[in-house]
Design a protein around this motif. Structure first.
Motif, PDB file in Angstrom:
ATOM      1  N   ASP A  99      -7.203  21.751   8.911  1.00 13.50           N
ATOM      2  CA  ASP A  99      -7.035  22.170   7.514  1.00 13.50           C
ATOM      3  C   ASP A  99      -5.781  23.016   7.269  1.00 13.50           C
ATOM      4  N   SER A 103      -0.290  20.603   5.042  1.00 15.57           N
ATOM      5  CA  SER A 103      -0.016  20.760   3.613  1.00 15.57           C
ATOM      6  C   SER A 103      -0.839  19.737   2.828  1.00 15.57           C
ATOM      7  N   LYS A 104      -0.927  19.992   1.533  1.00 16.62           N
ATOM      8  CA  LYS A 104      -1.676  19.078   0.653  1.00 16.62           C
ATOM      9  C   LYS A 104      -1.061  17.676   0.709  1.00 16.62           C
ATOM     10  N   ASP A 105       0.269  17.687   0.724  1.00 15.60           N
ATOM     11  CA  ASP A 105       1.007  16.427   0.739  1.00 15.60           C
ATOM     12  C   ASP A 105       0.726  15.637   2.033  1.00 15.60           C
ATOM     13  N   ASP A 106       0.799  16.331   3.155  1.00 10.17           N
ATOM     14  CA  ASP A 106       0.537  15.675   4.439  1.00 10.17           C
ATOM     15  C   ASP A 106      -0.926  15.231   4.540  1.00 10.17           C
ATOM     16  N   THR A 107      -1.815  16.047   4.011  1.00 10.69           N
ATOM     17  CA  THR A 107      -3.237  15.684   4.037  1.00 10.69           C
ATOM     18  C   THR A 107      -3.453  14.394   3.244  1.00 10.69           C
ATOM     19  N   GLU A 108      -2.787  14.304   2.110  1.00 10.68           N
ATOM     20  CA  GLU A 108      -2.925  13.107   1.269  1.00 10.68           C
ATOM     21  C   GLU A 108      -2.355  11.875   2.001  1.00 10.68           C
ATOM     22  N   LYS A 109      -1.225  12.082   2.678  1.00 11.27           N
ATOM     23  CA  LYS A 109      -0.628  10.968   3.446  1.00 11.27           C
ATOM     24  C   LYS A 109      -1.584  10.522   4.561  1.00 11.27           C
ATOM     25  N   CYS A 110      -2.244  11.478   5.203  1.00  9.39           N
ATOM     26  CA  CYS A 110      -3.201  11.129   6.262  1.00  9.39           C
ATOM     27  C   CYS A 110      -4.380  10.360   5.675  1.00  9.39           C
ATOM     28  N   ARG A 111      -4.777  10.771   4.475  1.00 13.88           N
ATOM     29  CA  ARG A 111      -5.894  10.073   3.833  1.00 13.88           C
ATOM     30  C   ARG A 111      -5.524   8.602   3.591  1.00 13.88           C
ATOM     31  N   LYS A 112      -4.299   8.406   3.116  1.00 15.67           N
ATOM     32  CA  LYS A 112      -3.826   7.034   2.840  1.00 15.67           C
ATOM     33  C   LYS A 112      -3.730   6.224   4.137  1.00 15.67           C
ATOM     34  N   GLU A 167      -7.101   5.148   5.186  1.00 18.40           N
ATOM     35  CA  GLU A 167      -7.541   4.029   4.330  1.00 18.40           C
ATOM     36  C   GLU A 167      -6.891   2.730   4.806  1.00 18.40           C
TER      37      GLU A 167
END
Ligand code: SF4
Length: 200
Positions: free
Chosen positions: A172, A175-184, A187
């Motif tokens: 955790d 960064s928010k940006d990196d977390t979002e990239k990991c989520r993608k 997926e």
């Protein structure tokens, strides 16, 4: 000498098969202490055999635990064949959920495709993704291979054909940006993403 092959974490039973690992993660807990949770020392004097692991189940009856987890102070797929044999044994004898916490580099470590070996042995493969891109991944994980990140993604995409659940884990502090990239990325690979606290 007494060495820690099995140990308890929360209500799960962890198995420590090896201290080998092709990575050198900047956050690796091995750099800070000889053991974690209830174990004093996870550095092995020698790598345990199948019989030694099975004998340890008598001291830690799996019936009393929620899950059996291959983890420890090293990468479990460094001992892939043994890990699969122990997993199949534990599944048959104790009917427990089996998880492998891995760096996802089994194919590079073993020099061959290994995903199909997980079938009927492992329920959850939990892969430390650590970062959404190769350069950042290499800086954090410091693997001995330059193509480790791509191989990790391939392994994750392939192994999901053979096991019920595949998860990418990140901490955790991204960064928010990196977390979002990991989520993608999760997926895209068709696997789940778990964001865990840094010290869990
Ligand atoms: S992959 Fe795991 S055992 Fe290996 S260096 Fe990283 S945190 Fe440590």
């Amino acid at each position: 000498m007494n060495q820690t092959i099995l140990y308890k974490v929360k209500n799960n039973l962890y198995i420590n098969l090896t201290n080998r690992c092709p990575c050198d993660c900047v956050f690796c807990i091995r750099q800070n202490a000889p053991g974690v949770y209830g174990s004093d020392n996870l550095w092995l004097e020698h790598e345990p055999s199948f019989d030694e692991v099975v004998a340890e189940f008598e001291k830690f009856p799996p019936d009393t635990y929620d899950e059996i987890v291959f983890c420890g102070y090293g990468e479990p797929t460094e001992r892939l064949e043994l890990m699969i044999d122990v997993a199949k044994y534990a599944k048959k004898e104790f009917n427990k959920h089996i998880r492998v916490n891995t760096n996802g580099l089994s194919n590079l470590i073993n020099g061959k495709p290994t995903e199909s070996l997980f079938e009927n042995a492992v329920d959850t493969v939990s892969i430390s993704l650590n970062a959404p891109e190769k350069d950042e991944y290499n800086k954090i994980t410091r693997p001995i291979w330059d193509n480790a990140f791509d191989e990790l993604l391939k392994f994750a995409s392939n192994v999901k054909q053979y096991v019920p659940e595949v998860i990418f884990t990140i901490v955790d502090v991204l960064s928010k940006d990196d977390t979002e990239k990991c989520r993608k990325l999760a997926e895209k690979c068709g696997v789940k993403l778990r964001i865990r606290k840094l010290d869990t």
